[in-house]
Design an enzyme around this catalytic site. Structure first.
Site, mmCIF file in Angstrom:
data_model
loop_
_atom_site.group_PDB
_atom_site.id
_atom_site.type_symbol
_atom_site.label_atom_id
_atom_site.label_comp_id
_atom_site.label_asym_id
_atom_site.label_seq_id
_atom_site.Cartn_x
_atom_site.Cartn_y
_atom_site.Cartn_z
ATOM 1 N N HIS A 10 19.742 25.573 -14.202
ATOM 2 C CA HIS A 10 20.484 26.618 -14.894
ATOM 3 C C HIS A 10 19.872 28.003 -14.685
ATOM 4 O O HIS A 10 18.665 28.190 -14.820
ATOM 5 C CB HIS A 10 20.536 26.321 -16.397
ATOM 6 C CG HIS A 10 21.145 24.997 -16.720
ATOM 7 N ND1 HIS A 10 22.382 24.611 -16.244
ATOM 8 C CD2 HIS A 10 20.704 23.954 -17.464
ATOM 9 C CE1 HIS A 10 22.661 23.394 -16.687
ATOM 10 N NE2 HIS A 10 21.657 22.963 -17.424
ATOM 11 N N PHE A 39 33.080 27.006 -14.008
ATOM 12 C CA PHE A 39 32.974 25.791 -14.828
ATOM 13 C C PHE A 39 33.830 26.004 -16.067
ATOM 14 O O PHE A 39 33.484 26.750 -16.973
ATOM 15 C CB PHE A 39 31.523 25.485 -15.208
ATOM 16 C CG PHE A 39 31.367 24.144 -15.875
ATOM 17 C CD1 PHE A 39 31.882 23.000 -15.281
ATOM 18 C CD2 PHE A 39 30.736 24.012 -17.108
ATOM 19 C CE1 PHE A 39 31.767 21.757 -15.888
ATOM 20 C CE2 PHE A 39 30.610 22.767 -17.715
ATOM 21 C CZ PHE A 39 31.129 21.643 -17.111
ATOM 22 N N GLN A 60 29.769 18.308 -9.770
ATOM 23 C CA GLN A 60 30.266 17.013 -9.294
ATOM 24 C C GLN A 60 31.173 17.195 -8.072
ATOM 25 O O GLN A 60 31.146 16.400 -7.131
ATOM 26 C CB GLN A 60 31.072 16.297 -10.397
ATOM 27 C CG GLN A 60 30.234 15.618 -11.471
ATOM 28 C CD GLN A 60 29.948 16.515 -12.654
ATOM 29 O OE1 GLN A 60 29.914 17.743 -12.528
ATOM 30 N NE2 GLN A 60 29.709 15.914 -13.813
ATOM 31 N N ARG A 66 29.648 31.869 -11.993
ATOM 32 C CA ARG A 66 28.273 31.597 -12.415
ATOM 33 C C ARG A 66 27.399 31.389 -11.198
ATOM 34 O O ARG A 66 27.886 31.150 -10.086
ATOM 35 C CB ARG A 66 28.217 30.358 -13.323
ATOM 36 C CG ARG A 66 28.612 29.068 -12.631
ATOM 37 C CD ARG A 66 28.332 27.833 -13.508
ATOM 38 N NE ARG A 66 28.694 26.604 -12.799
ATOM 39 C CZ ARG A 66 28.501 25.375 -13.255
ATOM 40 N NH1 ARG A 66 27.974 25.184 -14.456
ATOM 41 N NH2 ARG A 66 28.836 24.323 -12.542
ATOM 42 N N ASN A 117 21.259 20.347 -12.082
ATOM 43 C CA ASN A 117 21.903 21.648 -12.245
ATOM 44 C C ASN A 117 20.823 22.586 -12.791
ATOM 45 O O ASN A 117 20.505 22.565 -13.978
ATOM 46 C CB ASN A 117 23.085 21.521 -13.210
ATOM 47 C CG ASN A 117 23.973 22.742 -13.198
ATOM 48 O OD1 ASN A 117 23.551 23.809 -12.763
ATOM 49 N ND2 ASN A 117 25.202 22.592 -13.671
ATOM 50 N N LYS A 127 0.865 -1.181 0.000
ATOM 51 C CA LYS A 127 0.000 0.000 0.000
ATOM 52 C C LYS A 127 0.901 1.231 0.000
ATOM 53 O O LYS A 127 1.800 1.351 0.830
ATOM 54 C CB LYS A 127 -0.895 0.015 1.235
ATOM 55 C CG LYS A 127 -1.996 1.054 1.167
ATOM 56 C CD LYS A 127 -3.041 0.760 0.080
ATOM 57 C CE LYS A 127 -4.347 0.265 0.656
ATOM 58 N NZ LYS A 127 -5.251 -0.291 -0.344
ATOM 59 N N THR A 136 -3.260 -5.234 0.924
ATOM 60 C CA THR A 136 -2.714 -3.880 1.082
ATOM 61 C C THR A 136 -3.617 -3.062 2.000
ATOM 62 O O THR A 136 -3.156 -2.146 2.670
ATOM 63 C CB THR A 136 -2.549 -3.182 -0.280
ATOM 64 O OG1 THR A 136 -3.826 -2.933 -0.858
ATOM 65 C CG2 THR A 136 -1.700 -4.010 -1.224
ATOM 66 N N ASP A 137 -4.876 -3.434 2.060
ATOM 67 C CA ASP A 137 -5.776 -2.761 3.002
ATOM 68 C C ASP A 137 -5.342 -3.031 4.446
ATOM 69 O O ASP A 137 -5.341 -2.123 5.284
ATOM 70 C CB ASP A 137 -7.209 -3.265 2.769
ATOM 71 C CG ASP A 137 -8.223 -2.421 3.514
ATOM 72 O OD1 ASP A 137 -8.453 -1.268 3.090
ATOM 73 O OD2 ASP A 137 -8.771 -2.895 4.526
#
Lengths: 301, 301, 301, 301
Positions: B245, B157, B217, B174, B243, B12, B57-58
């Protein structure tokens, strides 16, 4: 009978502009989602594909970025600058609406000190501003959406009428939870927008917390009344507040109680749908109405 | 050749349980989204529709609510209780996986004092826990998702190879922004889960802020390394970090510069898609691997 | 003890490329969302911020667009071209994973005739492809997500064990609804991908419809078995199928029955959460396993 | 000055009701999301927490299910029944608004024949209905949302004014894509709702396809005009149509052209944000306006 063009507007929606103030090593940033719309005489574009009156939405986007270069200030100030510019751009443009979402950022604390240029996004509510320029009039709605609040007690719901389809039991102690969307209209534009926002937000939270609730409607009204009492620059407040149901779970099939006063935790199920939806307006009776300030803003009933 | 049943599990998902401690007037609450899954011999259900092995699942949902009545404690403790219970429920059940999302609530401050029973939902990241019981083994992953962080400088970078399709200019300054998903595996279960979560979260934030980044990284690895150095109970950390941007907007067509060092704000456009996606693992080389601890958890590469 | 880098990958996610074939007045289009990831030796980027091995994600994005200029073909072919290119780009790149979502478009019918260049987006499921290149090996998963299907009868659920927390009544006639996510691994790449996709999709739908269901697990297995029986190029199928509960509404408080066989409509409430979640694999026992084909693909248990 | 309650409404939102007609072995189903709201004198609930006038939202939910037992019919008919019931429930209730989303289901085809009781959900647009009862007046808006359409040619955009921030080049051949939200107001309630919906939808699609577009505004107006010309029962149409930009990708850095008439596919990038947003109304000039019919419906400008 003729077929005619009725009310219309167009613009560029959801321009995601971030402006960083790097004047000192202690940077700051403003992070906005800006949507602009122009109103006026654009009939020829509709009926003949004649774009001579159409300030492109691409130019509207460019304007947002260009204006940001001078600094954004508060969302309301930025919206006023943009809306006035757009409304004054051509004689056939009669007005403009600029809607802004503002995302907060907190400085990351490193060793107890707030960092100069590293931030984490503030969760929770989004601050909003809607500026409408109509000719020479300027209307400003400040607001917030998705301020999720909850009380574990201090909420009743009883005394309602009972008809064929009413099965809900009365309660003197329930969980009350909602996600507040509120927008408040200002009587003018000579406002300290950022301080004002913080102050109204505090009023909303404190009133939600402090009100012993007999109905979500009552809490809504109390919140609006407190804003108007404490903030003279506010003329009107509109709310949209879902009643986010938390149902007491029945555990009796497993030989367990779920009493409010028993030992152990009280267990609720948080439901998604359906939900109640309470919408209402609280206003001063001596301030002229301004329906155009609300045009196009959802949640106004 | 035969067609056969391979790996399978069922359970569930997304049980939204809220437990309120009302033992004193100062209430507290735990707000969870719990997903359970069972592993074992369920072949007959698949091949013959024979449900004799299928704990419904109940019933799993009911168990979540019933166990919450005794108090939830930390998400990890609750997950361990549930996973051990499910894995031990029948001889044909070999293991269980319980994944928990935990939503934070802050006390609303009224007149400067935290309220006893009124809360606003903490925004930002969601705390997560994944508990896997496999026979007598218990594995616990603590984590968080959607911790959105950003640096306005301190990120470069450059030095990347250039081939036919490489057009990106190098940069020494950046905006770096990401939404951290991190999960850390513990070597055991004798852990102060809540204090440990807070401490690791602080390490993640401080390391993100304090690392002069030459690559996302590198930031990722530094964050993992710092967690492992500062938290001996952690064996392994896995990250998924988009990332997000933020591109410097070119305003030259309007006669404006957008220099990092000029007057005025520096203007960026926050893009939705595409985004970089950096995924990686940092671990101790003297701790046995535990692939089953990660089975079914997204973002593990 | 040392802290080391474990498994990692990086790439550009969600490149939204649309390619239009305008060679004749009868245009056609392919509309994809492409995510690429590279695997290999990227340790220096992590540990020293040295990007000499990092083919930028920006270049990966550029490559997607440039390759699309030659025509996309099927999602699988496009993924294979891209993944082979990325995996072969540098000696330190050992492999690549390219995941593609494909959105369908139908020609708008005007006066009964399909239009040459006007389309409406096909709703419903999204077609997916995941291509993994590992050295010289190529693995292809074709699939779909969010194929929402429902049976109003022909579904039972009974014979399950009953323990303390089991309260669910047995039923011989329930609504069965799910949103199928399925992915099927091919034994090779010499496949008519578009025709194969359509054929497997038909098998999935026909088997869902035609199976008298005693458990959603049984339906899942039957669907996988039928795919393998009817499609020799398929080695393995993995499913993730939520049990989207439709509960019979109790109307007795209003003096109404809600009998399956009575007059009037039978009324159900469609619930959002929680839901059952059934995940399973059906495969040929004479085909080598290929865990790397599934690495990073959610829903594999 | 006094603080007073302004416009307000409340109700139960998003009741997910599914009604199955099992009268013959060939079942059919109606799948709705129903939101109700009441208007009237609820001042005491707001100002005093007195709920004597508050028909509970729980009862509203119950009513939806109970009424569905008699069969739902079209979304409009169901909305009218509910809204009239709510508006007539108590003397202090002056009106009601019932908004319905309707999800389509197609019969699964097995061996070429439509199955009796197995369905797949129709993708694409959602059909909508908004019924407003105000005293004895009944207003009905039929509509659809998220009908995503695209033309690969036959769309120009030129002739627009150029000012400081206008950099967009003119084009005589662009991709035009939008997600249509349209709502049309009927002059009465004596309408074949299902047939009418299908017919208007066809008109919208055919007009979008058949209009050589000089502006999205022109396409919008043409669509509205065609609906009004072809469907006498419709008084007014309102549209909200985002301009979903597909930008021609510049491949020149890789030595590639991307000419519309060259060999190979023409490559576009589908952008998420920002987007243009075009909103407008087309109406008959001899039908009285009915602002209350649109109250609370988003996208009306």
């Amino acid at each position: 009978m003729a077929i005619v063009l009725g009310p219309n507007q167009y613009g560029k929606a959801e321009v995601r502009v971030v402006a960083v103030d790097r004047a000192t090593p202690r940077h700051s940033l403003v992070d906005l989602n800006v949507s602009a719309a122009l109103r006026g005489d654009f009939a020829a574009a509709h009926t003949a594909g004649d774009n001579a009156h159409v300030l492109t939405t691409d130019a509207q986007k460019n304007t947002v970025f260009a204006f940001a270069r001078e600094g954004i200030g508060s969302p309301e100030e930025f919206g006023i600058r943009l809306a006035r510019h757009f409304a004054g751009s051509y004689e056939w443009v009669s007005g403009a609406r600029v809607a802004v979402e503002s995302y907060g950022w907190d400085r990351i604390s490193v060793g107890g000190a707030p960092h100069d240029h590293a931030f984490s996004r503030t969760g929770g509510e989004v601050r909003t501003a809607v500026v409408t320029v109509d000719g020479s009039d300027v209307h400003v709605l400040t607001g917030l959406t998705d301020l999720v609040v909850l009380k574990t007690t201090g909420s009743e719901f009883r005394g309602f009428p009972r008809e064929r389809y009413t099965t809900l039991p009365e309660t003197t102690d329930r969980v009350l939870a909602t996600a507040v969307t509120a927008r408040w209209r200002h009587t003018g534009t000579d406002v300290d927008w950022n301080a004002g926002y913080d102050a109204v937000r505090t009023t909303l939270l404190e009133t939600f917390a402090g009100t012993h609730s007999l109905a979500l409607q009552q809490t809504l009204y109390a919140m609006g009344e407190a804003v108007l009492e404490q903030h003279p620059a506010v003329a009107e407040v509109r709310f949209s507040m879902p009643n986010k149901h938390h149902f007491l779970q029945d555990l009796s099939a497993f030989g367990l109680d779920n009493d409010l006063d028993g030992p152990g935790a009280v267990v609720y199920h948080a439901d998604d749908r359906p939900y109640g939806l309470i919408e209402g307006t609280v206003l001063r009776d001596d301030v002229p109405a301004a329906p155009i300030a609300w045009l196009g803003t959802p949640g106004s009933c």
